[in-house]
Structures are given as C-alpha cells and as structure tokens.
Design a protein around this motif. Sequence first.
Motif, PDB file in Angstrom:
ATOM      1  N   GLU A 131     109.883 -46.787  55.316  1.00 33.16           N
ATOM      2  CA  GLU A 131     111.069 -46.126  55.855  1.00 33.16           C
ATOM      3  C   GLU A 131     112.315 -46.501  55.056  1.00 33.16           C
ATOM      4  OE1 GLU A 131     109.687 -45.614  60.493  1.00 33.16           O
ATOM      5  OE2 GLU A 131     110.979 -47.296  59.964  1.00 33.16           O
ATOM      6  N   ALA A 132     112.384 -47.758  54.631  1.00 35.55           N
ATOM      7  CA  ALA A 132     113.523 -48.182  53.817  1.00 35.55           C
ATOM      8  C   ALA A 132     113.570 -47.350  52.537  1.00 35.55           C
ATOM      9  CB  ALA A 132     113.409 -49.673  53.493  1.00 35.55           C
ATOM     10  N   ALA A 133     112.412 -47.191  51.894  1.00 34.61           N
ATOM     11  CA  ALA A 133     112.372 -46.420  50.646  1.00 34.61           C
ATOM     12  C   ALA A 133     112.828 -44.982  50.893  1.00 34.61           C
ATOM     13  CB  ALA A 133     110.963 -46.440  50.059  1.00 34.61           C
ATOM     14  N   GLN A 134     112.417 -44.421  52.028  1.00 39.18           N
ATOM     15  CA  GLN A 134     112.827 -43.044  52.330  1.00 39.18           C
ATOM     16  C   GLN A 134     114.336 -42.934  52.537  1.00 39.18           C
ATOM     17  OE1 GLN A 134     110.110 -42.586  55.722  1.00 39.18           O
ATOM     18  NE2 GLN A 134     109.361 -40.743  54.715  1.00 39.18           N
ATOM     19  N   THR A 135     114.915 -43.871  53.311  1.00 42.34           N
ATOM     20  CA  THR A 135     116.355 -43.772  53.549  1.00 42.34           C
ATOM     21  C   THR A 135     117.132 -44.004  52.252  1.00 42.34           C
ATOM     22  OG1 THR A 135     116.626 -46.112  54.108  1.00 42.34           O
ATOM     23  CG2 THR A 135     116.149 -44.617  55.911  1.00 42.34           C
ATOM     24  N   LEU A 136     116.500 -44.672  51.283  1.00 43.79           N
ATOM     25  CA  LEU A 136     117.186 -44.899  50.011  1.00 43.79           C
ATOM     26  C   LEU A 136     117.071 -43.681  49.101  1.00 43.79           C
ATOM     27  CD1 LEU A 136     116.192 -48.615  49.464  1.00 43.79           C
ATOM     28  CD2 LEU A 136     118.477 -47.726  49.915  1.00 43.79           C
ATOM     29  N   GLY A 137     116.364 -42.654  49.551  1.00 50.93           N
ATOM     30  CA  GLY A 137     116.350 -41.404  48.790  1.00 50.93           C
ATOM     31  C   GLY A 137     115.037 -41.089  48.099  1.00 50.93           C
ATOM     32  N   ALA A 138     113.992 -41.899  48.336  1.00 46.26           N
ATOM     33  CA  ALA A 138     112.723 -41.638  47.671  1.00 46.26           C
ATOM     34  C   ALA A 138     111.929 -40.584  48.445  1.00 46.26           C
ATOM     35  CB  ALA A 138     111.906 -42.920  47.573  1.00 46.26           C
ATOM     36  N   SER A 139     111.236 -39.709  47.721  1.00 42.59           N
ATOM     37  CA  SER A 139     110.323 -38.782  48.381  1.00 42.59           C
ATOM     38  C   SER A 139     109.109 -39.581  48.850  1.00 42.59           C
ATOM     39  CB  SER A 139     109.887 -37.694  47.417  1.00 42.59           C
ATOM     40  OG  SER A 139     109.100 -38.259  46.389  1.00 42.59           O
ATOM     41  N   GLN A 157     107.101 -40.602  45.790  1.00 44.09           N
ATOM     42  CA  GLN A 157     107.750 -41.689  45.035  1.00 44.09           C
ATOM     43  C   GLN A 157     107.604 -43.017  45.771  1.00 44.09           C
ATOM     44  OE1 GLN A 157     111.673 -39.936  44.770  1.00 44.09           O
ATOM     45  NE2 GLN A 157     111.688 -40.229  42.543  1.00 44.09           N
ATOM     46  N   ARG A 177     105.618 -45.967  44.000  1.00 43.41           N
ATOM     47  CA  ARG A 177     106.461 -47.022  43.426  1.00 43.41           C
ATOM     48  C   ARG A 177     106.605 -48.229  44.322  1.00 43.41           C
ATOM     49  NH1 ARG A 177     111.285 -43.899  40.366  1.00 43.41           N
ATOM     50  NH2 ARG A 177     112.012 -46.018  40.032  1.00 43.41           N
ATOM     51  N   ILE A 178     106.436 -48.042  45.628  1.00 42.24           N
ATOM     52  CA  ILE A 178     106.638 -49.169  46.539  1.00 42.24           C
ATOM     53  C   ILE A 178     105.338 -49.556  47.244  1.00 42.24           C
ATOM     54  CG2 ILE A 178     107.908 -50.003  48.536  1.00 42.24           C
ATOM     55  CD1 ILE A 178     109.654 -49.567  46.084  1.00 42.24           C
TER      56      ILE A 178
END
Lengths: 356, 266
Positions: B158-166, B169, B173-174
């Motif tokens: 969820e953190a990656a998503q809120t940071l703008g990752a699809s 991605q 990447r994570i």
Amino acid sequence: MLSVRNLTKQFRDHTAVEDFSAEVAAGEFIALLGPSGSGKTTVLRMVAGLLQPTSGAVYLGDRNVTKTRPKDRQIGVVFQSYALFPHLTAGDNIAFSLKVRRWSKQDTARRVDELLEITQLSHRKDYYPEQMSGGERQRVALARALAFNPPLLLLDEPLSALDAKVRISLREMLKDVQRRLHVTAVMVTHDQEEALSLADRVIVMQSGQIEQIGTPEEVYHSPQTAFVSTFVGVATPIPVTAAGDGSHDVRWGDYAFPWLLTIAQKRELADGGTHIYIRPEAVKLLSAPTARHEPKGEVLFSMFLGNAVRVRVRMSDEIVLTADVMGGKAMYRPGQSVFVQLRDDRVDPKDDPRDR
Amino acid sequence: MFEKWLYRVLIGLFLLQVLLPFAGLIQFTLVGGSGALSFASFATLFSDPSFASSLLNSLWLAASAVLLSIVIFTPPVWHAYLYAPRLLRVIEAVSFVPFVVPAVVLALAYVQFFSSGPLDLVGTPYLLPFAFALLGMPFYIQVFLNRLRHADARAIHEAAQTLGASDFQAFVRIQLPLLRSGIINGSLLVFTISIGEFTITQLTTGGSYNTLPLYLLITFTNNPLEGSAMAVVTLFLAVAGVVAALSAASSRRRRIHAVTASEEAS
Ligand SMILES: Nc1ncnc2c1ncn2[C@@H]1O[C@H](COP(=O)(O)OP(=O)(O)OP(=O)(O)O)[C@@H](O)[C@H]1O
Ligand SMILES: [Mg+2]
C-alpha cells in the motif's frame, strides 16, 4: 482542500464508519482523535483510496476522487508500522516516488538531500531500515511520504510506537515540517495530548461517528458530549440536579455552583442530563473551609507529576475527584481531610459574586 | 544440574542417530569389501555414462518443477494474502492435499488422467515437473506464506501504491525483493523433493526415464559398492545445494553488515 462527504463503511454486519463528513482547509493540521476501534484508520484509508467506502464521497479541491486509485491521488501517507522498503536504503526509500515519476537523476538527488536535511537524517542516507532506530525510521517514513510534494499528508498514529522522549521531539519536528512545507495534514491518534498540542482542529470520534469538531480549546473547554468531556483530558463526572427554577443552576448535595457550567452543559442539563464533568485543574484544595462551607473530602493518594501534584479526593462513596495542584510544595497524605472548591477559569469572575 | 546433563545426553543421542548412518555409508564407500582405503568406487561411478544422464535428467526436472512452482503458486497466494483472506484459507486447505494423499495415489491419478485422449503423456517425462511441483506445493506455499506474514507485505504494498507505483511496478520493484527469501527457501524445498522423488517417476514413466533415484536403486541392486558411492555423491550434492541456497538467501544480510562495517571503519 479536502472534503469528506457522508462517508460510511460497512464491514459485513459491522458499521465501522457512519456518515462521516468534514472539511479541511489548505494548510490545516487536523487530528482524528478517538479510542481504539472507533474507525479512525478506516476513515484515513478511505481518504487515501486504500479502501472503498460503502457510500459517500471524497473530494480533493473540487475533484471527486472517490473512485481514483491511490497512486493517482497524490496523497502522502505515513503508515503506523512505517512500511519502509527493507531492501532499500533511507535515501532510496525517499527517492522511490520520484523514480516512479521519472524525475531526472539530479532532481531526484537534490530532492532526497533536501528531505534528509529537513528531517535531520543526512548522516543516515545509506542506512537500511533495520539499521536505524524507531525515531529515525519514522522520519524516513515522513520524508518518503513528502518527497513528491503531495498537497495532502495522512498520518496513522505516526508516533505511537516511540518512547515518550522521542515522541515529544518528533512531535515538534512534525509540526515544524508541516508548517514549513505548507502541507495539509490529517493525523490519526488516540493520544489526546498529541492531538491537542499538534492540531489546528480536532475531530473526536467514537464508534464510527463524529462526536465533535473544533479547535483544541473548544474540544477541551467546551466539550459538546459527555464522551468528549471524559475522553479529552481527565474529567470526573459528578451527578447533579438542576435547581428547578429555570436558571439551570446546579446542585451537588447542598452545594450550588451556577458558574461552572458551559453553555452546552447547561443545555444538556436542561435536556435532562444529570452529570457535569470536573477537570483536575478546576479543583482547588483548601485545608480549612471558608465562609462558603466547601464540601469536605478525604485524600486517597497523591502522585507527583513533575509540574503538579495530582491528588485523588474521595468526596462520597460514589464520587472521587481528581485535582491537579500546580507547582505547589504542599503535601497530601492519604487520609488527610481537605475542602474542595470548584473553579472555572473561563468564567468571568463577575458571574460569581461570592468568591475570587 | 542433572537436567542439564540429561539434556546434553539427549542431544548427543539425537546427533549420533542422525549422523551414524552417514558415517557408516562413507566408511563403506571408501573402504568397501577390500579392506583397504580406495576411491575406486567413485571412479567407476563417474565413468558410467548413465550416471551423468540420470544426474542431468534429475537436475532439469527439479529446475522445471521449481520454476513452475514459482510461476504458478506465488501470484495467487500473494494476491489472496493481501486482498482475499477467505480465499487464502481455501488455498491453504487445498495446498495440503498432496501432503496428505500418498504419492502412489497421486501417480495413479496422473496415469489415469493422462493416459488417453489429447493428453497422452504417460511414459514421457513431461508430466514430472508438474507432479513434482504438486508434491512440493504444501511446502512452497507454507514457506512463502510465512515470509508474507513476517514482512508486513500488505502495508508495504500500500505504501508503494500511495507513492505512485502501479500494481505491477510495486510487485516487481518492492514485493519480489521483499519476499525473495521466501521464494528461495520454498524453491529449495521443491528442488530437494524433486531430486529425490521415486514413486511417481517410476509409475508414470514405467522406468523408461532415468533419474538419480532410479539410477541409485538399479546400481545398488547390481553392485552395492558402486551404489553406496552413489549415495555419498547424492549426499554431497544435497549438502552443497542447501549451502548454496542458504547463502543466496542471506546475501542481503551480508550486504547490510558490510555497510555497517565500512561505517564503523570510517
Ligand atoms: N477489514 C476489516 N474487516 C472487518 N472489520 C474491520 C476491518 N477493518 C476494520 N474493521 C473494524 O472496524 C472498526 C474500526 O476499525 P479501525 O481500524 O478504523 O479503528 P481505529 O480507530 O483505527 O482503532 P485503533 O486505534 O485501534 O487503530 C473496528 O471495530 C474493526 O474491527
Ligand atoms: Mg487504527
């Protein structure tokens, strides 16, 4: 800036959030305050787009983002567990949002250094999360959420996992950073002191519903519901009876105190309420009664708080008052008799002709 | 005091019980029937061309089974863990079926299903990677789930998503680096299960396809000395495989320690 309209979230048979509406102005710092399970996180997740509301809408400016994916909302989120990427260094964690936005190498590096400096982490740039202290991880999480210049920042109990000292210093940093970057912030917390000291406005929640929205002063001094008066600050409820002559004067035994009540409390009493709530700092302890025949109580115990002494005083079998005696050197021994005056600093002394 | 000694004795007995058969095996291989120390049985083994082919066969079968497991099991378990807790419970329950059902039954089911129609694959080795992946499934899924549960995978995604990752991605990447140790350790189990699998191989190929365990059985029956050398080699292969995989899994740790060390040095 942010407008939340009639948000409701239903989990099967359980309503976690019900008809939640609030307007947040640009640059404001809002605290969402409530006990565990009151739905704070659920509200935050719906604003961030991580949870679909059952009904209601979220607006950013005049854009309805209710159906927008989190990645397209441009909202920075600081998670309670920090959720740092463990395989990336502090610097790379902060750079992540810029890399997915394809910023140039120089711009990314400059922005990362800027944020490391703001959060005083420059010396930790190449550290991995597991090499950092809780306070440092927290700051990395904050810097990472702010990296892409989001106009809105959401924080879910950002300081709750830290020890008291770090918590206070990070609290100040958080406020400072928020002001400096002009970012609008909504922070979830169940720590009322944190909410009152940080926020421009506090939203008090209970069981998925808003109890009161107001400035810290309003919420603390003019609680509009019984829940708010006991949850925000320490307050002792005492049963009272209205005088019955339409003045809403209040009697506790044969002790009358008309000056104590807020307008809301008077209204509540008129509506049939039976309790008023006394804060520790509104209780004054005397060693002997004055001409006003203050009620007598017995000291149960006292506790040194640093700047004050907190004394618990038993007035009757049901009523135990809490009193904070500021800066006093006075000693209170268990069993000692004291006489209790109730005062209220917000009330103009003119209203109380008998004392002060 | 007494308890401490009792504890030590029990540990000692346990180690003896585990290690004695191996020691006996090594001793038998090196000394053998002749009474003199000799590496002759190894020489015979390595000069046998069918040993090399069985080794290769087993390796590619195991590698395919590992690849299949990663591709087939990882995404649905990950997705269910993050977004569908009830589906995850179903997946977990189903994943235990191969663990509970004896290999013979699985093999017969395979033979029955694939022996006719368009999927006439009985007698070929092409079914084996699927069968091995199935055998390894309970282990792979448990190990991977364990990693998911310890990695705070959901909040991190969820953190990656809120940071703008699809989603893609964020996954590549994570999540993949985050869960790598779970994938590696799960693969390791599928690999070792595949390398040692006997029953299904024997029943679906009818013995026509030579793998390491089948070779071991045949040589052991024909020539016990060579067979035991074979066993030693297998043992060493297994140990080497475990070590290699463990070191791969811990490489991230070492990198971190290296950073700490260089920081302390400066
Ligand atoms: N995914 C979910 N499924 C079912 N119920 C949920 C789910 N998430 C939250 N709830 C319920 O909704 C209510 C509100 O939860 P929420 O996490 O918003 O509380 P909170 O105010 O953040 O509490 P805390 O201070 O403990 O974090 C709780 O009763 C919780 O059990
Ligand atoms: Mg919460």
